[in-house]
Write a protein that holds these residues in place. Structure first.
Motif: not given
Length: 425
Positions: A2-7, A9-10
């Motif tokens: 889930n790192a890419e969606p979190s990045l 969103q950030g």
């Protein structure tokens, strides 16, 4: 995983935060205190010209003459005077669209440029965006210096909403035209149908023209960096009449723009009469209260403006309608002209002083646009402007409070919806 969606969103949150910060920064740079609409003075307005001029960072200039020109006949005089120019022609306008009138003005400017005169043409990039490439080339090939105000460029990002709404022509530094006329075919004719607008401009001679040359220089220097000097642009001007005038145009940082201060101060000084002709009349609540105070002290306050059917921007008229009930309750008489667009921007006070220029009575003109308004202390000029008011009022519909309150819910909904964007209209 889930790192890419979190990045993402950030990054989106960071971008949104930067946009908010940018908006706040721009707002903080532009914000100012509005003038309080309360003035303690018993003096008549024509005895307070130094105060009116001084409050708007100007000077009352005696020794001038003024001629009023209506509707399409204005352009006959303008072209004639351009053709008579000997040294320089400075032309500034907000709206120039393809058509017969645009070609006529372009031909006139080109003829003077080919004759060796300095011809500087300053056009608002937004209002004149539809000018044909061929006409731009015609002007430049003839030797005209053609410049566009606040083009869509990255360096103009913070000022793209600031438009040059002035209509100003200065010839040889010795005579000038100021008013509401734009360069589109709607301004031809004599307001004889819904496609041909009514408007007013004034032809000025005398020392005031030095001030108007300064107005042109302000935005010309801002766009080009060029400073022009000499007798061909700033001659020593002898008196040309007995009329005292002053020009409002500056937008000082941290203070209300001069055109706003001028209009509001004049309202507070009126004792007998305030007659306003304006196509976009959306006063702020404080101004409405000031109109009511003027009525309470005995002033006859009247406004004439186009109806939604007569206006070229019905949404603006709906935004204006939102305040009609309060204005009517205050005692302001409102007339709507249904036959065509009334584009003149005029206010007369007590039969002795008048203001005419490019400024609408709304937040966009008072807060954002670059405008020019001339204050004229002359009973004869004021009488003529009031006669023009009466001419159109005779064919207009006066809005009555009891009938206005009965307008349909859909009309009211439109009024309140469009008023939400009144500062951008």
């Amino acid at each position: 995983m889930n790192a890419e969606p979190s990045l993402l969103q950030g990054a989106l949150l960071l971008f949104a935060a930067l946009v908010v910060v940018l908006v706040i920064v721009i707002w903080s740079i532009r914000r100012h205190r509005d003038p309080k609409l309360k003035i303690e003075s018993e003096s008549p307005i024509d005895a307070l010209l130094p105060s009116l001029a001084g409050l708007t960072l100007s000077t009352a200039v005696p020794g001038n003459s003024v001629e009023i020109h209506e509707n399409g006949a204005f352009f006959d005089v303008l072209v004639e005077r351009i053709a008579a120019a000997q040294e320089s022609v400075h032309f500034e306008t907000f709206l120039w669209k393809p058509g017969q009138l645009g070609q006529r003005i372009a031909n006139s400017l080109c003829e003077r440029a080919r004759a060796g005169l300095q011809v500087r043409v300053l056009l608002d990039a937004q209002g004149c965006r539809t000018m044909e490439k061929q006409m731009r080339e015609q002007l430049r090939d003839a030797g005209c210096q053609l410049v566009f105000f606040h083009k869509r460029k990255l360096r103009n990002l913070g000022v793209l909403n600031d438009r040059d709404h002035r209509k100003l022509v200065v010839i040889d530094g010795r005579e000038a035209f100021v008013g509401g006329h734009c360069i589109t075919d709607n301004w031809l004719g004599d307001a004889h149908d819904g496609e041909h607008f009514a408007d007013l401009s004034v032809h000025l001679r005398g020392p005031i023209v030095n001030n108007l040359q300064s107005v042109f220089s302000e935005n010309w220097a801002g766009e080009t960096g060029e400073l022009f000097v000499g007798d061909d642009v700033f001659p020593n001007l002898e008196p040309a009449g007995d009329v005292t005038m002053h020009a409002a145009y500056l937008k000082p940082e941290g203070s209300a723009p001069a055109v706003k201060i001028l209009h509001h101060t004049a309202i507070c000084l009126a004792r007998k009469r305030i007659w306003i002709q304006n196509p976009y009349f959306i006063p702020e609540p404080e101004a409405i209260d000031a109109f009511g105070t003027a009525v309470a002290r005995g002033a006859d306050v009247r406004v004439i403006t186009p109806s939604t059917g007569g206006s070229d921007a019905p949404m603006v008229q709906h935004a204006a309608h939102r305040n009609y009930e309060k204005l009517l309750r205050c005692g302001v008489r409102i007339f709507e002209y249904p036959h065509t667009m009334l584009h003149q921007k005029v206010m007369t006070i007590d039969g002795v002083w008048s203001a005419i220029g490019s400024s609408n009575f709304d937040d966009r003109s008072f807060e954002t646009n670059d405008e020019i308004t001339i204050g004229i202390c002359c009973a004869e000029t004021t009488r003529r402007l009031d006669a023009i008011f009466e001419k159109y009022a005779a064919e207009a519909t006066e809005i009555k409070l009891d009938e206005w309150k009965k307008r349909g819910w859909l009309h009211k909904l439109r009024d309140n919806f469009y008023y939400l964007g009144n500062e951008l209209l």
